[in-house]
Design a protein around this motif. Structure first.
Motif, PDB file in Angstrom:
ATOM      1  N   TYR A   7       0.841  -1.199   0.000  1.00  0.00           N
ATOM      2  CA  TYR A   7       0.000   0.000   0.000  1.00  0.00           C
ATOM      3  C   TYR A   7       0.879   1.253   0.000  1.00  0.00           C
ATOM      4  O   TYR A   7       0.653   2.182  -0.775  1.00  0.00           O
ATOM      5  CB  TYR A   7      -0.929  -0.002   1.219  1.00  0.00           C
ATOM      6  CG  TYR A   7      -1.813   1.216   1.306  1.00  0.00           C
ATOM      7  CD1 TYR A   7      -3.055   1.244   0.691  1.00  0.00           C
ATOM      8  CD2 TYR A   7      -1.396   2.352   1.994  1.00  0.00           C
ATOM      9  CE1 TYR A   7      -3.864   2.361   0.756  1.00  0.00           C
ATOM     10  CE2 TYR A   7      -2.194   3.482   2.061  1.00  0.00           C
ATOM     11  CZ  TYR A   7      -3.425   3.476   1.444  1.00  0.00           C
ATOM     12  OH  TYR A   7      -4.216   4.599   1.498  1.00  0.00           O
ATOM     13  N   ALA A  44      -4.727   6.330   5.346  1.00  0.00           N
ATOM     14  CA  ALA A  44      -4.043   5.097   4.943  1.00  0.00           C
ATOM     15  C   ALA A  44      -4.472   3.923   5.813  1.00  0.00           C
ATOM     16  O   ALA A  44      -4.680   2.814   5.311  1.00  0.00           O
ATOM     17  CB  ALA A  44      -2.533   5.294   5.019  1.00  0.00           C
ATOM     18  N   ASP A  76       2.523   1.524  -3.433  1.00  0.00           N
ATOM     19  CA  ASP A  76       1.551   1.879  -4.473  1.00  0.00           C
ATOM     20  C   ASP A  76       1.116   3.331  -4.384  1.00  0.00           C
ATOM     21  O   ASP A  76       0.903   3.991  -5.409  1.00  0.00           O
ATOM     22  CB  ASP A  76       0.312   0.981  -4.394  1.00  0.00           C
ATOM     23  CG  ASP A  76       0.594  -0.454  -4.806  1.00  0.00           C
ATOM     24  OD1 ASP A  76       1.671  -0.723  -5.372  1.00  0.00           O
ATOM     25  OD2 ASP A  76      -0.279  -1.324  -4.545  1.00  0.00           O
ATOM     26  N   LYS A  77       0.970   3.841  -3.171  1.00  0.00           N
ATOM     27  CA  LYS A  77       0.507   5.219  -2.973  1.00  0.00           C
ATOM     28  C   LYS A  77       1.667   6.227  -2.953  1.00  0.00           C
ATOM     29  O   LYS A  77       1.431   7.425  -2.887  1.00  0.00           O
ATOM     30  CB  LYS A  77      -0.278   5.345  -1.660  1.00  0.00           C
ATOM     31  CG  LYS A  77      -1.527   4.494  -1.605  1.00  0.00           C
ATOM     32  CD  LYS A  77      -2.593   5.018  -2.533  1.00  0.00           C
ATOM     33  CE  LYS A  77      -3.861   4.188  -2.383  1.00  0.00           C
ATOM     34  NZ  LYS A  77      -4.957   4.672  -3.171  1.00  0.00           N
TER      35      LYS A  77
END
Length: 137
Positions: free
Chosen positions: A33, A62, A36-37
């Motif tokens: 995560y 998040a 990806d972010k």
């Protein structure tokens, strides 16, 4: 080769491994995560896991999104079930350890493991490390 663990120790070992495996998969979801972010802390460092994020507002977002991913993957329910099995295995391990302790020590430890987490973990650690081939079951 002589077996040095008993069934109680084996059950604890297996339950602990399952919990650690699920937790590892959850951490991997968090790392993915973050990657990806493109999450970066103000100092330019990339947080290893969500709790390492320095921006509180970004962390809240998040955390919610990552939690949803973990729940939808079924890992939350898996972890809850595995944690319950581990708790039972811990109780059995402590019970076994106390059953082989000298009577005077047993009485003190029985009360302490109920109210002191540190004592509980020390008893679990000692019983887990015990060479069971040296003790009658």
């Amino acid at each position: 080769m002589k077996k040095t663990t008993n069934k109680v120790q084996d059950n604890y070992m297996k339950a602990k491994a399952v919990v650690e495996s699920i937790e590892s998969r959850q951490k991997e979801i968090e790392r993915q995560y973050i990657a990806d972010k493109g999450i970066v802390n103000p100092d330019g460092s990339i947080p290893e896991l969500l709790y390492c994020m320095e921006d509180d507002a970004a962390f809240e977002t998040a955390n919610e999104e990552c939690s949803a991913i973990i729940v939808s993957a079924g890992l939350e329910s898996e972890l809850n079930a595995a944690s319950a099995v581990l708790k039972t295995a811990e109780e059995k391990l402590i019970e076994y350890g106390l059953s082989i302790a000298p009577a005077g020590v047993r009485a003190v430890l029985q009360e302490e493991v109920k109210k002191n987490a540190c004592t509980r973990m020390k008893v679990i650690d000692l019983v887990f490390r015990l060479d069971a081939s040296t003790v009658r079951m």
